[in-house]
Design an enzyme around this catalytic site. Structure first.
Site, PDB file in Angstrom:
ATOM      1  CB  ILE A  30      -0.965  -0.041   1.208  1.00 48.11           C
ATOM      2  CG1 ILE A  30      -2.222   0.761   0.963  1.00 48.11           C
ATOM      3  CG2 ILE A  30      -0.287   0.348   2.488  1.00 48.11           C
ATOM      4  CD1 ILE A  30      -3.331   0.498   1.974  1.00 48.11           C
ATOM      5  CG  ASN A  86      11.571  -5.577   7.365  1.00 49.38           C
ATOM      6  OD1 ASN A  86      12.746  -5.596   7.022  1.00 49.38           O
ATOM      7  ND2 ASN A  86      10.675  -4.781   6.795  1.00 49.38           N
ATOM      8  CG  HIS A  99       5.307  -9.268   5.350  1.00 51.74           C
ATOM      9  ND1 HIS A  99       4.920  -9.267   6.667  1.00 51.74           N
ATOM     10  CD2 HIS A  99       6.031  -8.133   5.174  1.00 51.74           C
ATOM     11  CE1 HIS A  99       5.388  -8.183   7.261  1.00 51.74           C
ATOM     12  NE2 HIS A  99       6.081  -7.479   6.380  1.00 51.74           N
TER      13      HIS A  99
HETATM   14  P1  AMP Z   1       6.966  -4.740   7.606  1.00 50.38           P
HETATM   15  O1  AMP Z   1       7.613  -3.509   8.137  1.00 50.38           O
HETATM   16  O2  AMP Z   1       7.957  -5.667   6.981  1.00 50.38           O
HETATM   17  O3  AMP Z   1       6.074  -5.414   8.631  1.00 50.38           O
HETATM   18  O4  AMP Z   1       6.085  -4.248   6.394  1.00 50.38           O
HETATM   19  C1  AMP Z   1       4.691  -4.197   6.381  1.00 50.38           C
HETATM   20  C2  AMP Z   1       4.289  -3.654   5.044  1.00 50.38           C
HETATM   21  O5  AMP Z   1       2.902  -3.862   4.882  1.00 50.38           O
HETATM   22  C3  AMP Z   1       4.546  -2.160   4.856  1.00 50.38           C
HETATM   23  O6  AMP Z   1       5.413  -1.969   3.731  1.00 50.38           O
HETATM   24  C4  AMP Z   1       3.154  -1.584   4.615  1.00 50.38           C
HETATM   25  O7  AMP Z   1       3.155  -0.541   3.659  1.00 50.38           O
HETATM   26  C5  AMP Z   1       2.391  -2.797   4.124  1.00 50.38           C
HETATM   27  N1  AMP Z   1       0.951  -2.771   4.359  1.00 50.38           N
HETATM   28  C6  AMP Z   1       0.302  -2.512   5.514  1.00 50.38           C
HETATM   29  N2  AMP Z   1      -1.026  -2.614   5.352  1.00 50.38           N
HETATM   30  C7  AMP Z   1      -1.228  -2.956   4.053  1.00 50.38           C
HETATM   31  C8  AMP Z   1      -2.394  -3.218   3.253  1.00 50.38           C
HETATM   32  N3  AMP Z   1      -3.624  -3.142   3.760  1.00 50.38           N
HETATM   33  N4  AMP Z   1      -2.213  -3.533   1.949  1.00 50.38           N
HETATM   34  C9  AMP Z   1      -0.971  -3.599   1.424  1.00 50.38           C
HETATM   35  N5  AMP Z   1       0.152  -3.389   2.112  1.00 50.38           N
HETATM   36  C10 AMP Z   1       0.038  -3.063   3.414  1.00 50.38           C
END
Ligand code: AMP
Ligand code: ZN
Length: 114
Positions: A30, A86, A99
């Site tokens: 996002i 991460n 992820h």
């Molecule tokens: P992390 O810091 O590795 O936990 O990354 C989480 C990622 O999820 C971030 O890059 C956010 O921009 C992404 N994110 C959070 N909510 C959503 C969503 N609803 N759809 C797509 N990406 C998301």
């Protein structure tokens, strides 16, 4: 369970999906940090890399197979890309459903810059 990525798997929260099979889902981040920024997640709720067990071997393999397929589909396989996980606070993990970030579409900065 109050997990945003489980809700994306279920379809109760919308996402721009680019790939799905029995084991994994992939969708556009996002807040993209690169021209191509896709998240690849297991359908199973695994909070962090620390929680991956031996029984998850097939799921982990599917995540990397999906990354290879998606990179090709996105047209970035040849130029290259980066896969990032991460883990926990020091790793900068925000969403506690495992992820892998797939980043590409430009020459990325030094390792770990986002
Ligand atoms: P992390 O810091 O590795 O936990 O990354 C989480 C990622 O999820 C971030 O890059 C956010 O921009 C992404 N994110 C959070 N909510 C959503 C969503 N609803 N759809 C797509 N990406 C998301
Ligand atoms: Zn989850």
């Amino acid at each position: 369970m109050d997990c945003i990525f489980c809700k994306i798997v279920e379809g109760t929260i919308p996402s721009k999906k680019v790939f799905e099979n029995e084991y994994v889902v992939a969708f556009h981040d996002i807040q993209p940090a690169a021209p191509v920024h896709i998240l690849i997640i297991p359908k199973k709720h695994i909070p962090t890399m620390n929680d991956v067990s031996d029984e998850d071997a097939a799921v982990i393999a599917e995540i990397f197979k999906a990354a290879r397929t998606i990179a090709k589909e996105q047209g970035i396989a040849e130029n290259g890309y980066r896969l990032i996980n991460n883990c926990n606070a020091d790793g900068g993990q925000v969403v506690y459903h495992l992820h892998i970030h797939l980043l590409g579409g430009e020459k990325l900065g030094p390792l770990l810059s986002k």
